[in-house]
Design a protein around this motif. Structure first.
Motif, PDB file in Angstrom:
ATOM      1  N   ASP A  73       0.321   9.521 -47.650  1.00 53.28           N
ATOM      2  CA  ASP A  73       0.447  10.006 -49.016  1.00 53.28           C
ATOM      3  C   ASP A  73       1.659   9.403 -49.722  1.00 53.28           C
ATOM      4  O   ASP A  73       2.024   9.834 -50.812  1.00 53.28           O
ATOM      5  CB  ASP A  73       0.526  11.533 -49.040  1.00 53.28           C
ATOM      6  N   ASP A  77       7.928  13.737 -45.867  1.00 50.17           N
ATOM      7  CA  ASP A  77       7.956  15.175 -46.095  1.00 50.17           C
ATOM      8  C   ASP A  77       8.690  15.880 -44.958  1.00 50.17           C
ATOM      9  O   ASP A  77       8.328  15.740 -43.785  1.00 50.17           O
ATOM     10  CB  ASP A  77       6.530  15.715 -46.213  1.00 50.17           C
ATOM     11  N   SER A  95       9.939  16.764 -50.298  1.00 51.09           N
ATOM     12  CA  SER A  95       9.063  15.594 -50.305  1.00 51.09           C
ATOM     13  C   SER A  95       9.770  14.427 -50.979  1.00 51.09           C
ATOM     14  O   SER A  95      10.056  14.465 -52.176  1.00 51.09           O
ATOM     15  CB  SER A  95       7.755  15.916 -51.027  1.00 51.09           C
ATOM     16  N   LEU A 141       0.206  17.908 -47.776  1.00 53.37           N
ATOM     17  CA  LEU A 141       1.323  17.110 -47.267  1.00 53.37           C
ATOM     18  C   LEU A 141       1.567  17.483 -45.804  1.00 53.37           C
ATOM     19  O   LEU A 141       1.671  18.663 -45.476  1.00 53.37           O
ATOM     20  CB  LEU A 141       2.604  17.366 -48.064  1.00 53.37           C
TER      21      LEU A 141
END
Length: 319
Positions: A73, A77, A95, A141
């Motif tokens: 992504d 994170d 993040s 996430l």
């Protein structure tokens, strides 16, 4: 994994070595009663540097490059948990988006139900890997790294920094703040600028009886930003005493998979990234409150699944 995620590992390692040399010089300048404590810090730092050095050398010998890598992504994170007893009262995602040069803080309420349980139960019942899976299901996430901070460690970190500066938006008055031996005490702070020590910062972050969990989550994000700003103000990367003191506290008092080189790399590479606060999942946006079959208070997604939350998180983290 660390060495694939960050560039400049050898530079950071050399910086730490220079710090140790500086600390060695201080040993000769202090009084006898201070030598033992300073020497202990020096020995611990040298041991960790030796391990990091051997790891770096082995990777270099094997031909491993220092190419930066983030998750699919495109963010790194980090799951931050605050614990009190067995449950996790604070659940926050930091993040990091290298392309946008931003760090987005997202707070997840402890009463949010997922797969039949409140989210704050997963860590102590099933462990970190199970909690990571639930965080992914809720937000989209997956936390690559984590830090679990208990109350004592939090106080120590703030005190080592010499306190933190916080702007209190409105008066806070809590007559039922938990005291010793199952008692209550009053905690109050007026609106305006304040310099908090560890005890006061903890009370500010934990107080909820006069507000709610969602307001508390926003205050906790403030504390994270205040700690980051204090580290920046102290120029921690060139300050050996605070640097070694903080890492030793974190290393012994925090459950984390972030090691010394990773810790220094974060400070070095993300020190100028902007921190985006105020993102809290709550009943004012994507959740509603109800009671489960056992009569316990829980929060559930308005949409019946987490699709809206995924879309929201992607918008604030990636756009």
């Amino acid at each position: 994994l660390l060495y694939q995620k960050f560039t400049g590992g050898e530079t950071v390692l050399n910086m730490v070595a220079e710090t140790v040399l500086e600390l060695e010089g201080k040993v000769n300048d202090v009084h006898d009663e201070e030598v033992f404590g300073l020497q202990k810090q020096l020995t611990e730092a040298q041991d960790r540097i030796l391990l990091q050095s051997e790891a770096v050398e082995s990777l270099v010998d094997a031909g491993v490059s220092y190419e930066p890598m983030v998750a699919e992504d495109e963010t790194l994170d980090i799951l931050i948990l605050g614990t009190h007893g067995s449950l996790t009262d604070t659940i926050m995602l930091a993040s990091v988006n290298p392309e946008l040069e931003s760090v987005t803080l997202l707070s997840i309420p402890r009463d949010l139900a997922v797969n039949g349980r409140r989210i704050n139960e997963f860590y102590y019942r099933y462990g970190m890997e199970a909690l990571r899976d639930q965080i992914y299901e809720i937000t989209g996430l997956y936390p690559e790294q984590y830090a679990v901070v208990d109350l004592a460690a939090f106080e120590q970190i703030v005190n080592i920094l010499g306190g933190i500066d916080v702007y209190v938006e409105k008066d806070l008055y809590d007559t039922r703040y938990p005291g010793p031996n199952f008692t209550y005490e009053t905690f109050s702070v007026t609106a305006g600028h304040h310099h908090f020590d560890g005890v006061t910062a903890l009370k500010y972050a934990r107080s909820r009886k006069s507000t709610n969990d969602f307001d508390r989550a926003k205050r906790q994000q403030q504390i994270v930003e205040a700690v980051r700003q204090r580290i920046e103000d102290l120029d921690l990367l060139s300050n050996s005493d605070e640097l070694i003191g903080i890492f030793n506290t974190v290393y012994s008092s925090v459950d984390t998979d972030i090691d010394l080189l990773s810790f220094l790399s974060y400070l070095k590479q993300y020190r100028e990234f902007g921190i985006e606060q105020g993102h809290v999942l709550s009943t004012s946006n994507y959740l509603y409150s109800t009671y489960n079959v056992s009569g316990a208070y829980v929060l559930l997604p308005n949409a019946g699944d987490y699709s809206e939350i995924w879309e929201y998180v992607a918008g604030v983290v990636l756009d």
